[in-house]
Write a protein that holds these residues in place. Structure first.
Motif, PDB file in Angstrom:
ATOM      1  N   ARG A   1       0.771  -1.063  -0.119  1.00  8.73           N
ATOM      2  CA  ARG A   1       0.102   0.027   0.111  1.00  8.73           C
ATOM      3  C   ARG A   1       0.906   1.327  -0.025  1.00  8.73           C
ATOM      4  N   THR A   2       0.580   2.263  -0.772  1.00  7.67           N
ATOM      5  CA  THR A   2       1.477   3.524  -0.903  1.00  7.67           C
ATOM      6  C   THR A   2       0.428   4.560  -0.597  1.00  7.67           C
ATOM      7  N   VAL A   3       1.223   5.766   0.011  1.00  8.28           N
ATOM      8  CA  VAL A   3       0.553   6.890   0.648  1.00  8.28           C
ATOM      9  C   VAL A   3       1.454   8.048   0.120  1.00  8.28           C
ATOM     10  N   GLN A   4       0.971   9.245   0.085  1.00 10.09           N
ATOM     11  CA  GLN A   4       1.672  10.173  -0.189  1.00 10.09           C
ATOM     12  C   GLN A   4       2.612  10.709   1.217  1.00 10.09           C
ATOM     13  N   GLY A   5       3.905  10.957   0.907  1.00 10.34           N
ATOM     14  CA  GLY A   5       4.893  11.176   1.818  1.00 10.34           C
ATOM     15  C   GLY A   5       6.034  11.754   1.490  1.00 10.34           C
ATOM     16  N   GLN A   6       6.886  11.870   2.389  1.00  9.26           N
ATOM     17  CA  GLN A   6       8.287  12.176   2.034  1.00  9.26           C
ATOM     18  C   GLN A   6       9.324  11.055   2.010  1.00  9.26           C
ATOM     19  N   ALA A   7      10.293  11.295   1.203  1.00 12.31           N
ATOM     20  CA  ALA A   7      11.396  10.093   1.132  1.00 12.31           C
ATOM     21  C   ALA A   7      12.665  10.754   1.134  1.00 12.31           C
ATOM     22  N   LEU A   8      13.741  10.225   1.409  1.00  9.38           N
ATOM     23  CA  LEU A   8      15.046  10.458   1.229  1.00  9.38           C
ATOM     24  C   LEU A   8      15.713   9.884   0.134  1.00  9.38           C
ATOM     25  N   VAL A   9      16.048  10.691  -0.719  1.00  6.03           N
ATOM     26  CA  VAL A   9      16.445  10.321  -2.125  1.00  6.03           C
ATOM     27  C   VAL A   9      17.891  10.465  -2.142  1.00  6.03           C
ATOM     28  N   VAL A  10      18.687   9.368  -2.368  1.00  2.00           N
ATOM     29  CA  VAL A  10      19.959   9.380  -2.856  1.00  2.00           C
ATOM     30  C   VAL A  10      20.463   9.076  -4.060  1.00  2.00           C
ATOM     31  N   GLU A  11      21.087  10.019  -4.783  1.00  2.00           N
ATOM     32  CA  GLU A  11      21.271   9.731  -6.172  1.00  2.00           C
ATOM     33  C   GLU A  11      22.673   9.533  -6.381  1.00  2.00           C
ATOM     34  N   ARG A  12      23.087   8.551  -7.347  1.00  2.00           N
ATOM     35  CA  ARG A  12      24.345   8.159  -7.456  1.00  2.00           C
ATOM     36  C   ARG A  12      25.207   9.271  -8.517  1.00  2.00           C
ATOM     37  N   ALA A  13      26.394   9.305  -8.555  1.00  2.00           N
ATOM     38  CA  ALA A  13      26.906  10.024  -9.396  1.00  2.00           C
ATOM     39  C   ALA A  13      27.003   9.770 -10.728  1.00  2.00           C
ATOM     40  N   ARG A  14      27.269   8.204 -10.931  1.00  2.00           N
ATOM     41  CA  ARG A  14      27.558   7.588 -11.983  1.00  2.00           C
ATOM     42  C   ARG A  14      25.988   7.058 -12.518  1.00  2.00           C
ATOM     43  N   GLY A  15      25.692   7.737 -13.582  1.00  3.23           N
ATOM     44  CA  GLY A  15      24.413   7.242 -13.885  1.00  3.23           C
ATOM     45  C   GLY A  15      23.368   8.061 -13.734  1.00  3.23           C
ATOM     46  N   GLY A  16      23.584   8.825 -12.763  1.00  4.75           N
ATOM     47  CA  GLY A  16      22.360   9.507 -12.060  1.00  4.75           C
ATOM     48  C   GLY A  16      21.208   8.739 -11.459  1.00  4.75           C
ATOM     49  N   SER A  17      21.311   7.369 -11.368  1.00  2.00           N
ATOM     50  CA  SER A  17      20.190   6.600 -10.901  1.00  2.00           C
ATOM     51  C   SER A  17      20.261   6.771  -9.271  1.00  2.00           C
ATOM     52  N   ALA A  18      18.742   6.688  -8.771  1.00  2.00           N
ATOM     53  CA  ALA A  18      18.915   6.833  -7.463  1.00  2.00           C
ATOM     54  C   ALA A  18      18.700   5.359  -6.639  1.00  2.00           C
ATOM     55  N   LEU A  19      19.228   5.367  -5.547  1.00  2.00           N
ATOM     56  CA  LEU A  19      19.191   4.237  -4.637  1.00  2.00           C
ATOM     57  C   LEU A  19      17.955   3.861  -4.265  1.00  2.00           C
ATOM     58  N   ARG A  20      17.631   2.594  -3.767  1.00  3.09           N
ATOM     59  CA  ARG A  20      16.423   2.305  -3.366  1.00  3.09           C
ATOM     60  C   ARG A  20      15.921   3.219  -2.177  1.00  3.09           C
ATOM     61  N   THR A  21      14.646   3.599  -2.038  1.00  2.43           N
ATOM     62  CA  THR A  21      14.198   4.487  -0.982  1.00  2.43           C
ATOM     63  C   THR A  21      14.237   3.722   0.266  1.00  2.43           C
ATOM     64  N   GLN A  22      15.030   4.232   0.981  1.00  2.00           N
ATOM     65  CA  GLN A  22      15.145   3.431   2.365  1.00  2.00           C
ATOM     66  C   GLN A  22      14.405   4.174   3.640  1.00  2.00           C
ATOM     67  N   LEU A  23      14.516   5.566   3.599  1.00  2.00           N
ATOM     68  CA  LEU A  23      13.861   6.366   4.823  1.00  2.00           C
ATOM     69  C   LEU A  23      12.618   7.142   3.959  1.00  2.00           C
ATOM     70  N   THR A  24      11.632   6.836   4.830  1.00  2.00           N
ATOM     71  CA  THR A  24      10.271   7.762   4.505  1.00  2.00           C
ATOM     72  C   THR A  24       9.562   8.032   5.573  1.00  2.00           C
ATOM     73  N   THR A  25       8.700   8.873   5.488  1.00  2.00           N
ATOM     74  CA  THR A  25       7.854   9.355   6.632  1.00  2.00           C
ATOM     75  C   THR A  25       6.904   8.440   7.123  1.00  2.00           C
ATOM     76  N   HIS A  26       6.834   7.385   6.342  1.00  5.58           N
ATOM     77  CA  HIS A  26       5.726   6.149   6.533  1.00  5.58           C
ATOM     78  C   HIS A  26       6.453   4.964   6.748  1.00  5.58           C
ATOM     79  N   ASN A  27       7.948   4.914   6.859  1.00  7.59           N
ATOM     80  CA  ASN A  27       8.573   3.496   7.231  1.00  7.59           C
ATOM     81  C   ASN A  27       8.324   3.206   8.615  1.00  7.59           C
ATOM     82  N   ALA A  28       8.853   1.926   9.058  1.00  8.21           N
ATOM     83  CA  ALA A  28       8.706   1.559  10.382  1.00  8.21           C
ATOM     84  C   ALA A  28       9.652   2.458  11.415  1.00  8.21           C
TER      85      ALA A  28
END
Length: 193
Positions: A133-160
């Motif tokens: 289930r997804t809800v609207q919230g904030q997430a900490l986004v970590v972007e890589r320097a190579r390729g510009g892709s982001a890591l999996r979202t680990q920290l959010t306002t709705h995690n444990a």
């Protein structure tokens, strides 16, 4: 035996003349989680460990009854449950002077600060307690320097760790962003030399 992974490391009290330093800390080489574990994560691990005790009791009963194969299976299940509970307590974002580390249920990604392009918060759909289930919230986004892709979202306002604790999420995100900015600033100074 101290369980260091259960608590966040806090910076020592800084004298007024050192207050201009953004992140006062002593041991930069040590990996640390810059926030406290949330009550949902601790409660989930406690429930799993409670169930593990019942599985271990079942293993003892089976061993006393002469069912050694069944006892071994139950002991192995208990070991897996214990490992899963401990892994759940280790999950999150860790920082050190060397880089940023994301620990998930079955993966660990470590990036040196030179490979981190940006650390920012973003308003986006996030999983509620890691469930589909997804809800609207904030997430900490970590972007890589190579390729510009982001890591999996680990920290959010709705995690444990941060469910119903938005101010704790903001503090943790600010600290991680501060580590990133300080590391990039240190790399810039080294490159200028």
């Amino acid at each position: 035996m101290p369980l260091n992974f259960l608590t966040a490391d806090h910076a020592p009290v800084v004298p007024a003349h050192d207050a201009d330093r953004p992140l006062p800390h002593e041991e930069r080489a040590r990996w640390r989680r810059p926030y406290r574990l949330g009550p949902w994560r601790v409660a989930g691990a406690a429930v799993v460990l409670l169930l593990t005790s019942y599985v271990l009791i079942s293993a003892v009963i089976l061993a006393m009854a002469g069912q050694l194969t069944g006892a071994a299976v139950f002991a192995a299940v208990a070991a897996l449950m214990t490992a899963a509970a401990l892994r759940a307590l280790r999950m999150g974002v860790w920082v050190s002077g060397a880089g940023l580390r994301q620990v998930g249920p079955l993966y660990t990604v470590t990036l040196p600060w030179a490979e981190v392009a940006a650390v920012r918060t973003a308003q986006q759909p996030v999983k509620w307690l890691g469930l589909p289930r997804t809800v609207q919230g904030q997430a900490l986004v970590v972007e890589r320097a190579r390729g510009g892709s982001a890591l999996r979202t680990q920290l959010t306002t709705h995690n444990a760790d941060f469910l119903n604790r938005p101010e704790a999420f903001d503090r943790a995100a600010d600290v991680i962003e501060g580590w990133s900015a300080e590391a990039r600033g240190a790399q810039g100074e080294q490159g200028a030399r």
